[in-house]
Each structure stands twice: as structure tokens, then as C-alpha cells.
Design a protein around this motif. Sequence first.
Motif, PDB file in Angstrom:
ATOM      1  N   SER A 127       0.820  -1.216   0.000  1.00  0.00           N
ATOM      2  CA  SER A 127       0.000   0.000   0.000  1.00  0.00           C
ATOM      3  C   SER A 127       0.854   1.266   0.000  1.00  0.00           C
ATOM      4  O   SER A 127       0.349   2.366  -0.260  1.00  0.00           O
ATOM      5  CB  SER A 127      -0.921   0.008   1.227  1.00  0.00           C
ATOM      6  N   GLY A 128       2.139   1.120   0.321  1.00  0.00           N
ATOM      7  CA  GLY A 128       3.010   2.284   0.432  1.00  0.00           C
ATOM      8  C   GLY A 128       3.189   2.764   1.861  1.00  0.00           C
ATOM      9  O   GLY A 128       4.039   3.615   2.140  1.00  0.00           O
ATOM     10  N   ASP A 129       2.379   2.208   2.778  1.00  0.00           N
ATOM     11  CA  ASP A 129       2.534   2.540   4.190  1.00  0.00           C
ATOM     12  C   ASP A 129       3.639   1.674   4.802  1.00  0.00           C
ATOM     13  O   ASP A 129       4.128   0.731   4.175  1.00  0.00           O
ATOM     14  CB  ASP A 129       1.216   2.306   4.950  1.00  0.00           C
ATOM     15  N   MET A 130       3.996   1.981   6.034  1.00  0.00           N
ATOM     16  CA  MET A 130       5.022   1.218   6.737  1.00  0.00           C
ATOM     17  C   MET A 130       4.472   0.837   8.114  1.00  0.00           C
ATOM     18  O   MET A 130       4.136   1.709   8.915  1.00  0.00           O
ATOM     19  CB  MET A 130       6.310   2.045   6.850  1.00  0.00           C
ATOM     20  N   THR A 131       4.371  -0.452   8.360  1.00  0.00           N
ATOM     21  CA  THR A 131       3.764  -0.918   9.604  1.00  0.00           C
ATOM     22  C   THR A 131       4.744  -1.781  10.391  1.00  0.00           C
ATOM     23  O   THR A 131       5.679  -2.370   9.834  1.00  0.00           O
ATOM     24  CB  THR A 131       2.490  -1.744   9.320  1.00  0.00           C
ATOM     25  N   ALA A 132       4.497  -1.859  11.690  1.00  0.00           N
ATOM     26  CA  ALA A 132       5.369  -2.630  12.568  1.00  0.00           C
ATOM     27  C   ALA A 132       5.152  -4.129  12.351  1.00  0.00           C
ATOM     28  O   ALA A 132       4.017  -4.598  12.321  1.00  0.00           O
ATOM     29  CB  ALA A 132       5.105  -2.271  14.020  1.00  0.00           C
ATOM     30  N   VAL A 133       6.255  -4.867  12.212  1.00  0.00           N
ATOM     31  CA  VAL A 133       6.170  -6.324  12.098  1.00  0.00           C
ATOM     32  C   VAL A 133       6.728  -6.995  13.347  1.00  0.00           C
ATOM     33  O   VAL A 133       6.521  -8.196  13.549  1.00  0.00           O
ATOM     34  CB  VAL A 133       6.909  -6.839  10.849  1.00  0.00           C
ATOM     35  N   ALA A 134       7.419  -6.236  14.190  1.00  0.00           N
ATOM     36  CA  ALA A 134       7.945  -6.777  15.453  1.00  0.00           C
ATOM     37  C   ALA A 134       8.293  -5.625  16.375  1.00  0.00           C
ATOM     38  O   ALA A 134       8.746  -4.573  15.921  1.00  0.00           O
ATOM     39  CB  ALA A 134       9.180  -7.639  15.195  1.00  0.00           C
ATOM     40  N   TYR A 135       8.039  -5.804  17.666  1.00  0.00           N
ATOM     41  CA  TYR A 135       8.520  -4.828  18.646  1.00  0.00           C
ATOM     42  C   TYR A 135       8.727  -5.516  19.983  1.00  0.00           C
ATOM     43  O   TYR A 135       8.150  -6.570  20.265  1.00  0.00           O
ATOM     44  CB  TYR A 135       7.574  -3.627  18.760  1.00  0.00           C
ATOM     45  N   HIS A 136       9.583  -4.903  20.780  1.00  0.00           N
ATOM     46  CA  HIS A 136       9.967  -5.508  22.054  1.00  0.00           C
ATOM     47  C   HIS A 136      10.280  -4.385  23.039  1.00  0.00           C
ATOM     48  O   HIS A 136      10.780  -3.331  22.657  1.00  0.00           O
ATOM     49  CB  HIS A 136      11.199  -6.405  21.856  1.00  0.00           C
ATOM     50  N   GLY A 137       9.991  -4.621  24.314  1.00  0.00           N
ATOM     51  CA  GLY A 137      10.289  -3.634  25.333  1.00  0.00           C
ATOM     52  C   GLY A 137       9.024  -3.019  25.890  1.00  0.00           C
ATOM     53  O   GLY A 137       8.072  -3.737  26.208  1.00  0.00           O
TER      54      GLY A 137
END
Length: 238
Positions: A127-137
Amino acid sequence: MPSFVPIAPVLGAFLITVGQDLDDGRDWAWALVGFGLCLAAGALMWLRESGVRTWRAASELEAGRLYVAMKDALQPVAELIAAMPAKTKRQREAEAEKVATQATGALTLLLKDVDRLRAVVYQLQDSGDMTAVAYHGRADTPSPFLKATPRGDLALKMVSDGKDWFEKDTSAATNQAYAGSGAGYQTYISAAIRSDTDGFGMVTVDAPNPGDLVETDRQIVLLVADLLAIAFAEADRT
């Protein structure tokens, strides 16, 4: 103080000599001042040399600790990447997500002294957007970067250009877009995940307190971004 140390012994010896040549009661005063200067210079030289040795020993110890921490944190990431070439494209895509998850964990381990740190890996979508695929903390859900918004376009351009950004205090950001979403953090480091030809996303670390992130942290984020670029490029290979 450093400029005083080299000349103090000479000045001290001179004053002792002057004192010895005087006939009245001032001779002992001059001599004692000169002797005191010699002692002070000697003490300062010893302290300076001792400080240099202590600093060197501390630096070597810290470097050793950092090496061990880097190895413990990044070896699992490297092992996952090393296994990717032998897999099918679908398997490589799944492995890239594992690498992203492992990378966020590695960053929180390497930057464990930063209070309530959060590490996030974002990936470009069709889509041209940028989304989180992993996060920690820290348990704040990362906000996506949407195209056609000031914050999103700035991040997308950073990925396109292969750049990074270190905002030490979002409240003092020169551009409102650089202030980020402000959701639970006031300082952050972002780095593009990009190969020579393609952009894949971005890795960020952020924290609630301005000043908690430093330049050394930026170098670590850049290293992890390079590893992620290898993984995403391998996953993208046909």
C-alpha cells in the motif's frame, strides 16, 4: 592545571635555589614553597598517569563487556540469516519475520540500561505505508507510518534515501514531523533498512526520557539495520 605540571618542578627548583642564596628569614620560606611545588607537581603527574592507566583499563573492560553482549545478542540473528539462502521464498519470508523479532529483542538486550526502551522493526507494505512487524520492550503499540502524512512521508523518504535520524528530545525537534507520534516517548533513533537498490523498512528505538539515548546507541541501531537489510533482501530474492 595540565600546563602547570611541566613547569612546576623547574619553578620549584628555582625557588629552592633562591632561598638558599638569601641571608634573612625569607630563605626557608622560599625553599619551602619551592619544595612544595615539586611535591605538588610530582603528585599531579602521578595522578594523571594513574588516571590514564585506570581509564585505559576501564575502557578495555567495557570493550570486552560490549563484545560479549554483542555476541550474545546478535549471534541468534546472524544464525537465522545464515540459514535463509537454503530455504524456499515462502520460508525465507517467514524467516525474515523471525529475524525482525530477534533483532528487537537483541536491541533491548544491548540497550538494557535505557529506561523503558522500546525497539520496533517496520516493513514497507504494498500500500506504500510502513507498519510494525515486530517490537519488544515498553508495551506501547507502535503507530504505523502512513503515506501522505507529514510523519509518514518523512519516514518513507528516510527509507528511500537510506538515512537515519537521532532525535535527542522530541520537544525540541526543529521540524514537527521529527517529533514523531509522541506516544510514550520523547527520544528516538531511527535507521533505514535498505540494500544498495531497495528499501524494506525501518528500525527504531525510543524511550520516555530525553537524553537517555546516546551516540553509541545510534551506532548499535545502524548495525542492526544492516543485518535486517541482509535478511529482508534475502527474503525478497526470487
